[in-house]
Scaffold this motif. Structure first.
Motif, mmCIF file in Angstrom:
data_model
loop_
_atom_site.group_PDB
_atom_site.id
_atom_site.type_symbol
_atom_site.label_atom_id
_atom_site.label_comp_id
_atom_site.label_asym_id
_atom_site.label_seq_id
_atom_site.Cartn_x
_atom_site.Cartn_y
_atom_site.Cartn_z
ATOM 1 N N SER A 177 11.767 18.464 43.229
ATOM 2 C CA SER A 177 12.311 17.835 42.029
ATOM 3 C C SER A 177 11.970 18.638 40.783
ATOM 4 O O SER A 177 10.824 19.027 40.572
ATOM 5 N N THR B 255 11.300 13.189 36.002
ATOM 6 C CA THR B 255 11.358 13.810 37.327
ATOM 7 C C THR B 255 12.640 13.415 38.058
ATOM 8 O O THR B 255 13.013 12.245 38.067
ATOM 9 N N GLU B 256 13.286 14.385 38.675
ATOM 10 C CA GLU B 256 14.466 14.102 39.492
ATOM 11 C C GLU B 256 14.088 13.241 40.695
ATOM 12 O O GLU B 256 13.030 13.430 41.292
ATOM 13 N N SER B 257 14.965 12.327 41.037
ATOM 14 C CA SER B 257 14.769 11.563 42.258
ATOM 15 C C SER B 257 15.177 12.395 43.467
ATOM 16 O O SER B 257 15.906 13.385 43.342
ATOM 17 N N TRP C 261 6.417 15.658 47.217
ATOM 18 C CA TRP C 261 6.464 14.464 46.376
ATOM 19 C C TRP C 261 5.058 13.882 46.211
ATOM 20 O O TRP C 261 4.289 13.872 47.165
ATOM 21 N N LYS D 124 17.353 12.864 46.570
ATOM 22 C CA LYS D 124 18.600 12.366 47.139
ATOM 23 C C LYS D 124 19.443 13.541 47.617
ATOM 24 O O LYS D 124 19.247 14.684 47.173
#
Length: 233
Positions: free
Chosen positions: A21, A49-51, A184, A53
């Protein structure tokens, strides 16, 4: 003190060619009234922060629909994780007792065929990994996993002193092999989490050599040498 850890590890992952991310440090103001924004609305520094997916610019895998239940479509893509079970999460358990939460496709929408496929794939991998011919490049564990990605993920976690417990993501694309990542949740990494009083065991980074499947993987001298070679790079 935890703000830099996620951003740092995600950036390391991106710099060695594996998506994690993207982040940006921001100063957050939150106005919960109809009044004019003011300094009293200031909430401090956050990390945007980007999720995680499926997306061509994030986790680059196919998205499964409920109609894709036969091969080759049903072979991917999947995202699943080792984590605490939430109220809406759906869990599957491997033949070795490893517990995973299905993330993609959404656990509430995944079909029985899709659940069966990813469960059976992990089981077949574990059967090969713990079998007598596990070192064989054709019928052993290498037939099921991207070894380079496994090693890079392990090195980053070893560096960060974080094992493979909560917030460990894996993915599998259509007709592809099992991969680790993206990284993560490294708030409790890089020494920020102190061991309990009287603790005499190995630090988390050392424990990573035995957690999940890595204890068995390091029994293969070729895997251990490949890890050492990558570390040198």
């Amino acid at each position: 003190k935890s703000l830099i850890r996620n951003a740092f590890l995600y950036e390391l992952s991106n710099q060695i060619g594996h998506y994690s991310s993207r982040t940006r440090f921001v100063e957050l103001f939150a106005n919960f009234t109809l009044g004019k924004l003011s300094r009293s609305d200031y909430r401090g520094v956050y990390v945007l922060t980007e999720s995680i997916k499926p997306d061509s610019n994030r986790v680059d895998i196919h998205r499964l629909s409920t109609k894709q239940n036969t091969e080759p479509d049903v072979t991917g893509g999947y995202i699943f994780k080792v984590d605490s079970l939430g109220p809406s999460d759906s869990q599957f358990v491997s033949s070795r007792g490893n517990k995973f939460i299905l993330v993609e496709p959404d656990s509430r929408l995944a079909t029985s065929q899709q659940r069966s496929f990813i469960t059976n794939y992990v089981n077949d991998f574990e059967l090969a990994l713990y079998g007598n011919n596990f070192k064989d490049p054709h019928i052993g564990y290498r037939n099921f996993i991207d070894v380079n990605l496994f090693i890079d993920e392990h090195i980053l976690r070893f560096l960060a002193r974080k094992g493979f417990s909560n917030s460990t993501y894996l993915s599998k694309n259509r007709l592809g092999k099992l991969n680790f990542g993206p990284l993560w949740d490294f708030n409790e990494a890089l020494g920020t989490k102190e061991p309990p009083q009287g603790y005499t065991g190995a630090p988390d980074g050392d424990a990573a050599f035995k957690s999940l499947w890595f204890g068995r993987l390091f029994e293969d001298p070729d895997f251990a040498q490949q890890w050492a070679d990558r570390w040198q790079i």
